[in-house]
Design a protein around this motif. Structure first.
Motif, short mmCIF file in Angstrom:
data_model
loop_
_atom_site.label_atom_id
_atom_site.label_comp_id
_atom_site.label_asym_id
_atom_site.label_seq_id
_atom_site.Cartn_x
_atom_site.Cartn_y
_atom_site.Cartn_z
N ASN A 288 0.81 -1.22 0.00
CA ASN A 288 0.00 0.00 0.00
C ASN A 288 0.85 1.27 0.00
N GLY A 289 2.14 1.13 -0.29
CA GLY A 289 3.02 2.29 -0.41
C GLY A 289 3.42 2.93 0.90
N ASN A 290 3.25 2.23 1.99
CA ASN A 290 3.60 2.76 3.31
C ASN A 290 5.01 2.29 3.69
N PHE A 291 6.00 2.83 2.97
CA PHE A 291 7.37 2.36 3.10
C PHE A 291 7.99 2.74 4.45
N GLU A 292 7.61 3.88 5.01
CA GLU A 292 8.12 4.26 6.33
C GLU A 292 7.69 3.23 7.37
N VAL A 293 6.45 2.79 7.29
CA VAL A 293 5.94 1.76 8.19
C VAL A 293 6.72 0.46 8.00
N ALA A 294 6.93 0.05 6.76
CA ALA A 294 7.67 -1.19 6.48
C ALA A 294 9.08 -1.10 7.03
N ARG A 295 9.75 0.03 6.83
CA ARG A 295 11.11 0.20 7.36
C ARG A 295 11.11 0.10 8.89
N TRP A 296 10.14 0.74 9.53
CA TRP A 296 10.09 0.69 10.99
C TRP A 296 9.85 -0.74 11.47
N SER B 249 13.00 -2.73 11.23
CA SER B 249 14.00 -2.35 12.23
C SER B 249 13.58 -2.74 13.65
N ASN B 250 12.34 -3.13 13.83
CA ASN B 250 11.83 -3.51 15.15
C ASN B 250 12.51 -4.79 15.62
N LYS B 251 12.77 -4.86 16.92
CA LYS B 251 13.50 -6.01 17.48
C LYS B 251 12.77 -7.34 17.25
N GLN B 252 11.44 -7.33 17.16
CA GLN B 252 10.70 -8.56 16.92
C GLN B 252 10.98 -9.11 15.53
N PHE B 253 11.23 -8.23 14.60
CA PHE B 253 11.45 -8.65 13.22
C PHE B 253 12.71 -9.47 13.07
N SER B 254 13.77 -9.06 13.76
CA SER B 254 15.05 -9.73 13.59
C SER B 254 15.03 -11.18 14.04
N SER B 255 14.10 -11.53 14.92
CA SER B 255 14.05 -12.91 15.39
C SER B 255 12.93 -13.72 14.72
N ALA B 256 12.29 -13.12 13.74
CA ALA B 256 11.16 -13.80 13.08
C ALA B 256 11.42 -13.95 11.59
N ARG B 257 10.86 -14.98 11.02
CA ARG B 257 10.92 -15.16 9.57
C ARG B 257 9.65 -14.54 9.00
N ILE B 258 9.79 -13.36 8.41
CA ILE B 258 8.63 -12.63 7.94
C ILE B 258 8.45 -12.75 6.44
N VAL B 259 9.53 -12.71 5.73
CA VAL B 259 9.45 -12.78 4.28
C VAL B 259 9.94 -14.16 3.87
N ASP B 260 9.12 -14.91 3.18
CA ASP B 260 9.52 -16.24 2.75
C ASP B 260 9.26 -16.39 1.25
N GLU B 261 9.38 -17.60 0.77
CA GLU B 261 9.28 -17.82 -0.68
C GLU B 261 7.90 -17.47 -1.24
#
Length: 128
Positions: free
Chosen positions: A95-103, A106-118
């Motif tokens: 939806n073009g909300n790139f600032e939200v995606a970047r945040w 960068s969130n600590k929960q993201f680094s320990s989770a597999r969010i983007v997959d095949e």
């Protein structure tokens, strides 16, 4: 607490709880109040299995997303997917909300989770 929700004759709102509707419209104080008063549960989902986090990401409401994730509640997971398999990051990007995606990335929960997959079609160039 009073608020005006502009609603037209579209059916999308028919499956929204007050919490989901407040998140959709970007009413941060109402979202916060509903959760603090325990009138709503952030794990509520609409007919598309979108949680309040996914709705806020879809609409680009970073203040609501930050509140949900900074509170470290178990029901605000960056790994949660809707009926179409989209995470909050993917909803934001689509939806073009790139600032939200970047945040979110960068969130600590993201680094320990597999969010983007095949299954996902996230263009990493968009997020740089």
């Amino acid at each position: 607490c009073s608020a005006s929700f502009p609603i037209d004759n579209n059916e999308w709102y028919a499956h929204y709880t007050p919490l989901l509707l407040a998140a959709h419209q970007g009413h941060f104080q109402i979202v916060k109040w509903l959760l603090e008063q325990k009138h709503s549960v952030a794990g509520e989902k609409d007919s598309g299995l979108n949680t309040v986090l996914l709705v806020a990401a879809n609409r680009g409401h970073l203040d609501i997303i930050q509140f949900l994730l900074d509170a470290n509640h178990p029901w605000s997971s960056v790994t949660e997917r809707n009926r179409h398999g989209r995470t909050a990051v993917l909803c934001a990007v689509e939806n073009g909300n790139f600032e939200v995606a970047r945040w979110l990335i960068s969130n600590k929960q993201f680094s320990s989770a597999r969010i983007v997959d095949e299954r996902d079609t996230l263009d990493n160039n968009v997020l740089q």
